[in-house]
Structure formats: C-alpha cells, structure tokens
Motif scaffolding. Structure first.
Motif, PDB file in Angstrom:
ATOM      1  N   ASN A  88       0.826  -1.203   0.000  1.00  0.00           N
ATOM      2  CA  ASN A  88       0.000   0.000   0.000  1.00  0.00           C
ATOM      3  C   ASN A  88       0.864   1.258   0.000  1.00  0.00           C
ATOM      4  N   PHE A  89       1.949   1.243   0.792  1.00  0.00           N
ATOM      5  CA  PHE A  89       2.859   2.376   0.857  1.00  0.00           C
ATOM      6  C   PHE A  89       3.560   2.595  -0.479  1.00  0.00           C
ATOM      7  N   ALA A  90       4.003   1.501  -1.097  1.00  0.00           N
ATOM      8  CA  ALA A  90       4.689   1.610  -2.381  1.00  0.00           C
ATOM      9  C   ALA A  90       3.774   2.181  -3.453  1.00  0.00           C
ATOM     10  N   LEU A  91       2.538   1.717  -3.483  1.00  0.00           N
ATOM     11  CA  LEU A  91       1.594   2.219  -4.478  1.00  0.00           C
ATOM     12  C   LEU A  91       1.294   3.694  -4.270  1.00  0.00           C
ATOM     13  N   SER A  92       1.338   4.136  -3.032  1.00  0.00           N
ATOM     14  CA  SER A  92       1.116   5.546  -2.760  1.00  0.00           C
ATOM     15  C   SER A  92       2.215   6.395  -3.392  1.00  0.00           C
ATOM     16  N   GLY A  93       3.439   5.897  -3.337  1.00  0.00           N
ATOM     17  CA  GLY A  93       4.524   6.636  -3.959  1.00  0.00           C
ATOM     18  C   GLY A  93       4.442   6.640  -5.468  1.00  0.00           C
ATOM     19  N   VAL A  94       4.003   5.520  -6.055  1.00  0.00           N
ATOM     20  CA  VAL A  94       3.937   5.415  -7.514  1.00  0.00           C
ATOM     21  C   VAL A  94       2.721   6.135  -8.073  1.00  0.00           C
ATOM     22  N   GLY A  95       1.592   5.888  -7.485  1.00  0.00           N
ATOM     23  CA  GLY A  95       0.346   6.380  -8.062  1.00  0.00           C
ATOM     24  C   GLY A  95      -0.276   7.554  -7.366  1.00  0.00           C
ATOM     25  N   GLY A  96       0.456   8.210  -6.485  1.00  0.00           N
ATOM     26  CA  GLY A  96      -0.096   9.373  -5.820  1.00  0.00           C
ATOM     27  C   GLY A  96      -1.120   9.007  -4.770  1.00  0.00           C
ATOM     28  N   SER A  97      -0.898   7.873  -4.093  1.00  0.00           N
ATOM     29  CA  SER A  97      -1.713   7.464  -2.949  1.00  0.00           C
ATOM     30  C   SER A  97      -3.152   7.154  -3.310  1.00  0.00           C
ATOM     31  N   ALA A  98      -3.364   6.321  -4.295  1.00  0.00           N
ATOM     32  CA  ALA A  98      -4.721   5.921  -4.658  1.00  0.00           C
ATOM     33  C   ALA A  98      -5.367   5.166  -3.517  1.00  0.00           C
ATOM     34  N   LYS A  99      -6.679   5.327  -3.379  1.00  0.00           N
ATOM     35  CA  LYS A  99      -7.422   4.647  -2.329  1.00  0.00           C
ATOM     36  C   LYS A  99      -8.738   4.139  -2.895  1.00  0.00           C
ATOM     37  N   GLY A 100      -9.480   3.424  -2.034  1.00  0.00           N
ATOM     38  CA  GLY A 100     -10.792   2.956  -2.429  1.00  0.00           C
ATOM     39  C   GLY A 100     -10.742   2.071  -3.660  1.00  0.00           C
ATOM     40  N   LEU A 101     -11.676   2.301  -4.575  1.00  0.00           N
ATOM     41  CA  LEU A 101     -11.766   1.488  -5.775  1.00  0.00           C
ATOM     42  C   LEU A 101     -10.555   1.686  -6.675  1.00  0.00           C
ATOM     43  N   LEU A 102     -10.022   2.915  -6.684  1.00  0.00           N
ATOM     44  CA  LEU A 102      -8.841   3.157  -7.510  1.00  0.00           C
ATOM     45  C   LEU A 102      -7.659   2.346  -7.012  1.00  0.00           C
ATOM     46  N   ARG A 103      -7.495   2.244  -5.698  1.00  0.00           N
ATOM     47  CA  ARG A 103      -6.417   1.425  -5.162  1.00  0.00           C
ATOM     48  C   ARG A 103      -6.647  -0.048  -5.491  1.00  0.00           C
ATOM     49  N   GLN A 128      -8.123  -1.208  -8.108  1.00  0.00           N
ATOM     50  CA  GLN A 128      -7.781  -1.380  -9.511  1.00  0.00           C
ATOM     51  C   GLN A 128      -6.273  -1.503  -9.703  1.00  0.00           C
ATOM     52  N   LEU A 129      -5.538  -0.674  -8.986  1.00  0.00           N
ATOM     53  CA  LEU A 129      -4.087  -0.734  -9.096  1.00  0.00           C
ATOM     54  C   LEU A 129      -3.552  -2.077  -8.615  1.00  0.00           C
ATOM     55  N   ILE A 130      -4.045  -2.524  -7.476  1.00  0.00           N
ATOM     56  CA  ILE A 130      -3.588  -3.809  -6.947  1.00  0.00           C
ATOM     57  C   ILE A 130      -3.951  -4.946  -7.900  1.00  0.00           C
ATOM     58  N   PHE A 131      -5.174  -4.917  -8.403  1.00  0.00           N
ATOM     59  CA  PHE A 131      -5.601  -5.957  -9.340  1.00  0.00           C
ATOM     60  C   PHE A 131      -4.752  -5.928 -10.606  1.00  0.00           C
ATOM     61  N   ALA A 132      -4.451  -4.730 -11.108  1.00  0.00           N
ATOM     62  CA  ALA A 132      -3.639  -4.619 -12.314  1.00  0.00           C
ATOM     63  C   ALA A 132      -2.238  -5.168 -12.098  1.00  0.00           C
ATOM     64  N   ILE A 133      -1.662  -4.923 -10.929  1.00  0.00           N
ATOM     65  CA  ILE A 133      -0.323  -5.427 -10.642  1.00  0.00           C
ATOM     66  C   ILE A 133      -0.317  -6.951 -10.583  1.00  0.00           C
TER      67      ILE A 133
END
Length: 338
Positions: free
Chosen positions: A224-239, A241-246
């Motif tokens: 979660n911390f790493a994705l915040s640095g890459v994607g500007g701290s996405a949360k909720g459904l956007l987060r 989506q990011l996790i699912f895409a990875i």
C-alpha cells in the motif's frame, strides 16, 4: 470546540526537534524518549521531542501523557483516527518548531546513535541528511519487490530515489517550511525531500533489529505504501484497480513463462500464445487507466484542501493568542494543515 495553537517564533525555537510517529508502541516509546534525550543533550544546544500517535489501542497514549508531564521538552499529538504511514509522520514534521527536524520511527529501526553525525553534517552545510540502510533483512519476494520498485522509479520517475533511504533523517528549517507549503494530500515524504533539490548528504548504516513489540508493517501495508509513492496514494476502488492490475501483470508474466516452456518442450501452441498476449495487453491497459484515474483523484483531493490529520488532542503546546489564531486559521486554509 477545536483549539488552534501557535508555533514558536524563530528566536524561541529549539535547535533540534524530533518528530516521532507511533502506533501501538508501548514497548518502545519510553525507551525511545530516553535514547533520543541522551543523544540530543550531547549534540544540541536545545531540543524538543514531538510524538504523534496514530490512534493506538494499547498504552502508548498513557505513557506519552506521563512523559509530557515529566519533561516539558516532550510534546504529543493524538490523532482522532489512524491516518496511515504517510500523513501522520509528515504532519509531525510540519508541526515541529526546531531549526532542524529529525524524523525517525519509534521502534529503534532508525538508530538514535546516528543523531550526532546527522547534526555534524547539517552544521557543515547539508540541508537534508538521510540515513541510508546498507541492506534490508527481508524475504526473497519482498527483496525482489523492493528492487523492482527502485528500478521502476529510476526508469519512469521524475527524480531518482535513494535505495535504503526510508525518510529517516534530518531536515533543516528551510526544507521543512518549503515542503509544508506543497499541497500534497498524501505526501510521499522521502520522494519530496529529493524532489526539492536541497543539498543532501547520506549516512550509510546497518539496520538494527526492532527493539520490542510487533511491527504493523506487513506485506499488505508495504504494498500500500509503495503504491502511494507510484500512483499518488490511490485509495478505495482506484487502489483496488491498481492492486488488481499489478497482480494481473504478474499472472501474465507467469503465463508468458508457461508459453515459452510449452514451446520449448511440446511445440507451438497458438491458443496459449493468444491467451498470453490478451492477458498481458489487458493488464497493461488496466494499470494505465488506474494510474490515470488516480491522478485525477489526486487533483480533486488537492482542490479540497484536505488536512493531513485531524487532531483529537495535543499536549505540551502553548495556546495561541487571538492574533496568532487568525494567522494559523488563514494559513491552514492555504497550506493543507490543520
């Protein structure tokens, strides 16, 4: 009714401030206070220690109350909920009043023994002094994930991250004041330090073992911390989506290896090749769309001017005058701070 507090004028500022975030650190908070106090009294003319508690469920707050009552140099901020590993520590740095601020964790994985060298390099002219871990004690998968993340930032980031630098370090007053003006709802502080372009020095060190208690950093928290640095701290459904895409990208990679092995040992398989191509293309498209959507969300957050944290209580701070109260209120609306 929420009370507003002033920060001291420059003449009243201690030479050093320590911003120490904590969450369920009853096993470490008193020992950290004693260790930091011992180092500060050796290396600084004056100091303050600011603990910020991220809504602990153990005795951490009780112990912090005792420390504040015992030592007037200790201050504490109690958040009204858990605001995560990015917002709460950064808010503590912004609330510190020292001529330089040292940000460090409460579990002794950021060794207080480095304080003296950080102060020395700051006095020699460095505006940012970062501790840099020589190695990370982690499993194969986590180590691979770290190396992949740093490689990603080197290739696609606007600025290079320093491997092993977690944000533990000393930041001069001009650095803190500058970064506090940035309207970042989810501040990736270690990246902001490098992006700012101030004079930077690094101190290599070996990471010690956690002193006591149990870390709240599991694989999910680190991802979660790493994705915040890459994607500007996405949360909720956007987060999500990011996790699912990875994970879909990982699956497509494994599928690609299976396709290659199938070709080498059993011959060409058009169906498997087409499936690998479709899954890989879809995973890349989904990742791109999720990142774009997250950037849109980040722009929306910036226009909302959401505070980093909302305080439930603070200890050891002097109440502001009516004039300062108006100034703090105006500054809060402009700067993304309470």
């Amino acid at each position: 009714m929420t009370k507003h507090f002033s920060r001291p004028d420059f003449a009243e500022r201690p030479e050093l401030s320590f911003a120490i975030p904590c969450y369920n650190e009853e096993a470490n908070v008193v020992a950290m206070y004693e260790a930091v106090t011992a180092e500060a009294e050796k290396h600084a003319a004056s100091h303050e220690i600011l603990f910020i508690d991220n809504c602990s469920t153990d005795r951490t707050r009780e112990l912090l109350r005792e420390l504040c009552a015992r030592d007037r140099r200790v201050r504490a901020i109690f958040n009204n909920r858990n605001y995560g590993q990015m917002r709460s520590p950064t808010y503590a740095v912004y609330q510190a009043s020292g001529q330089a601020v040292i940000g460090m964790c409460c579990d002794f994985q950021d060794p207080p023994a480095l304080i003296g060298e950080m102060v020395r390099q700051w006095r020699a002219g460095a505006q940012i002094v970062l501790g840099q871990r020589r190695s990370e004690k982690s499993g194969l998968l986590l180590g691979l994930a770290r190396r992949t993340g740093y490689a990603f930032f080197r290739r696609f980031g606007d600025y290079p991250l320093i491997p092993g630098a977690t944000g533990f370090g000393l930041y001069s007053r001009e650095v803190v004041d500058e970064l506090s003006r940035w309207n970042e709802p989810e501040p990736f502080f270690r990246g902001m330090l490098i992006e700012s372009g101030f004079r930077l020095a690094a101190i290599p060190y070996d990471r010690p073992a956690r002193a006591g208690g149990r870390s709240s950093n599991n694989y999910s928290a680190l991802l979660n911390f790493a994705l915040s640095g890459v994607g500007g701290s996405a949360k909720g459904l956007l987060r999500l989506q990011l996790i699912f895409a990875i994970y879909l990208c990982i699956f497509s990679f494994v599928l690609g290896i299976a396709t290659l092995l199938r070709f080498l040992f059993h011959g060409y398989s058009p169906a498997l090749l087409i499936l690998t191509f479709i899954v890989g293309l879809f995973s890349i498209l989904l990742l791109s769309v999720a990142l774009i959507g997250d950037q849109v969300r980040l722009l929306a957050e910036r226009t909302r001017n959401v505070p980093l944290v909302i305080e439930e209580e603070r200890l050891g701070f002097a109440p502001a005058s009516e004039e300062t109260l108006a100034e703090v209120s105006a500054s809060s609306r402009q700067s993304n701070r309470c």
